[in-house]
Design a protein around this motif. Sequence first.
Motif, PDB file in Angstrom:
ATOM      1  N   PRO A  48       1.844  -0.756   9.127  1.00  0.00           N
ATOM      2  CA  PRO A  48       2.029   0.592   8.583  1.00  0.00           C
ATOM      3  C   PRO A  48       3.506   0.875   8.330  1.00  0.00           C
ATOM      4  O   PRO A  48       4.385   0.291   8.966  1.00  0.00           O
ATOM      5  CB  PRO A  48       1.482   1.496   9.691  1.00  0.00           C
ATOM      6  CG  PRO A  48       1.630   0.691  10.933  1.00  0.00           C
ATOM      7  CD  PRO A  48       1.508  -0.756  10.536  1.00  0.00           C
ATOM      8  N   LEU A  49       3.782   1.767   7.384  1.00  0.00           N
ATOM      9  CA  LEU A  49       5.137   2.233   7.123  1.00  0.00           C
ATOM     10  C   LEU A  49       5.328   3.582   7.802  1.00  0.00           C
ATOM     11  O   LEU A  49       4.362   4.298   8.072  1.00  0.00           O
ATOM     12  CB  LEU A  49       5.373   2.389   5.617  1.00  0.00           C
ATOM     13  CG  LEU A  49       5.313   1.105   4.788  1.00  0.00           C
ATOM     14  CD1 LEU A  49       5.435   1.436   3.313  1.00  0.00           C
ATOM     15  CD2 LEU A  49       6.383   0.128   5.198  1.00  0.00           C
ATOM     16  N   ASP A  50       6.570   3.929   8.070  1.00  0.00           N
ATOM     17  CA  ASP A  50       6.857   5.202   8.716  1.00  0.00           C
ATOM     18  C   ASP A  50       6.561   6.401   7.826  1.00  0.00           C
ATOM     19  O   ASP A  50       6.312   7.488   8.302  1.00  0.00           O
ATOM     20  CB  ASP A  50       8.322   5.257   9.167  1.00  0.00           C
ATOM     21  CG  ASP A  50       8.588   4.303  10.311  1.00  0.00           C
ATOM     22  OD1 ASP A  50       7.636   3.928  11.018  1.00  0.00           O
ATOM     23  OD2 ASP A  50       9.751   3.932  10.497  1.00  0.00           O
ATOM     24  N   LEU A  84       0.849  -1.182   0.000  1.00  0.00           N
ATOM     25  CA  LEU A  84       0.000   0.000   0.000  1.00  0.00           C
ATOM     26  C   LEU A  84       0.887   1.235   0.000  1.00  0.00           C
ATOM     27  O   LEU A  84       2.092   1.134   0.214  1.00  0.00           O
ATOM     28  CB  LEU A  84      -0.890   0.011   1.254  1.00  0.00           C
ATOM     29  CG  LEU A  84      -1.719  -1.251   1.504  1.00  0.00           C
ATOM     30  CD1 LEU A  84      -2.392  -1.162   2.864  1.00  0.00           C
ATOM     31  CD2 LEU A  84      -2.735  -1.456   0.406  1.00  0.00           C
ATOM     32  N   LEU A  85       0.316   2.390  -0.209  1.00  0.00           N
ATOM     33  CA  LEU A  85       1.102   3.615  -0.181  1.00  0.00           C
ATOM     34  C   LEU A  85       1.668   3.897   1.204  1.00  0.00           C
ATOM     35  O   LEU A  85       2.721   4.503   1.339  1.00  0.00           O
ATOM     36  CB  LEU A  85       0.255   4.807  -0.644  1.00  0.00           C
ATOM     37  CG  LEU A  85      -0.119   4.820  -2.117  1.00  0.00           C
ATOM     38  CD1 LEU A  85      -1.051   5.982  -2.410  1.00  0.00           C
ATOM     39  CD2 LEU A  85       1.119   4.893  -2.990  1.00  0.00           C
ATOM     40  N   ASP A  86       0.979   3.457   2.235  1.00  0.00           N
ATOM     41  CA  ASP A  86       1.438   3.752   3.592  1.00  0.00           C
ATOM     42  C   ASP A  86       1.536   2.508   4.477  1.00  0.00           C
ATOM     43  O   ASP A  86       1.477   2.589   5.692  1.00  0.00           O
ATOM     44  CB  ASP A  86       0.537   4.799   4.250  1.00  0.00           C
ATOM     45  CG  ASP A  86      -0.915   4.367   4.301  1.00  0.00           C
ATOM     46  OD1 ASP A  86      -1.242   3.289   3.777  1.00  0.00           O
ATOM     47  OD2 ASP A  86      -1.722   5.109   4.860  1.00  0.00           O
ATOM     48  N   GLY A  87       1.681   1.339   3.864  1.00  0.00           N
ATOM     49  CA  GLY A  87       1.828   0.119   4.651  1.00  0.00           C
ATOM     50  C   GLY A  87       1.743  -1.123   3.784  1.00  0.00           C
ATOM     51  O   GLY A  87       1.796  -1.039   2.562  1.00  0.00           O
TER      52      GLY A  87
END
Length: 68
Positions: free
Chosen positions: A52-54, A29-32
């Motif tokens: 989730p990503l940082d 995903l764009l953020d995870g």
Amino acid sequence: MNSISKELERILEDYAPIVKEGKQVLIGLLDGTVQLEKGQEGEAPVQIRVSPLDERLQITIDALFHGM
């Protein structure tokens, strides 16, 4: 949460057979990420893990696979 979105339902329909065969599926995903893996005995057939990503990713598919 008593229901799942149509998008998640579609992902599960498309990928559950692969996961049930013992393969893991990782969806970026764009953020995870969303990871689907086979559940252990006594668990649901498909386990869903969300990480989730940082920071938000800003990359195109072309840039991602350019070096391959």
